[in-house]
Design a protein around this motif. Sequence first.
Motif, PDB file in Angstrom:
ATOM      1  N   VAL A   1      37.103  34.175  39.319  1.00  0.00           N
ATOM      2  CA  VAL A   1      38.238  33.495  38.484  1.00  0.00           C
ATOM      3  C   VAL A   1      37.899  33.359  37.222  1.00  0.00           C
ATOM      4  O   VAL A   1      36.495  33.101  36.984  1.00  0.00           O
TER       5      VAL A   1
ATOM      6  N   PRO B   1      36.668  31.024  34.375  1.00  0.00           N
ATOM      7  CA  PRO B   1      36.251  29.899  34.349  1.00  0.00           C
ATOM      8  C   PRO B   1      36.767  28.783  33.494  1.00  0.00           C
ATOM      9  O   PRO B   1      36.799  27.444  33.696  1.00  0.00           O
TER      10      PRO B   1
ATOM     11  N   HIS C   1      40.686  28.980  35.708  1.00  0.00           N
ATOM     12  CA  HIS C   1      40.515  29.062  37.246  1.00  0.00           C
ATOM     13  C   HIS C   1      41.678  30.084  37.908  1.00  0.00           C
ATOM     14  O   HIS C   1      42.180  29.874  39.035  1.00  0.00           O
ATOM     15  N   THR C   2      42.149  30.880  37.045  1.00  0.00           N
ATOM     16  CA  THR C   2      43.103  31.918  37.472  1.00  0.00           C
ATOM     17  C   THR C   2      42.449  33.296  37.653  1.00  0.00           C
ATOM     18  O   THR C   2      41.456  33.331  37.146  1.00  0.00           O
TER      19      THR C   2
END
Length: 70
Positions: free
Chosen positions: A25, A27, A30-31
């Motif tokens: 994902v 950093p 967080h997607t």
Amino acid sequence: MTNDTARPNDVLRNEVDPRLLEVLVCPVTHTSLEYDRERGELISRAAKLAYPIRSGVPVMLPEEARALEG
């Protein structure tokens, strides 16, 4: 006389293990990431960043990422 033999760096591909792509994902946000095989990058649309892949290893450092336009 030319040398038609490819140098090792020429054959290195920016391929990433598909299993790794499932868990990586961004950093920053967080997607999830999109894999751009042609450019050898992982794209975070949410952060508007493109993370490079070097010798098959994603470089997930924001300071190494390319800013996306738009």
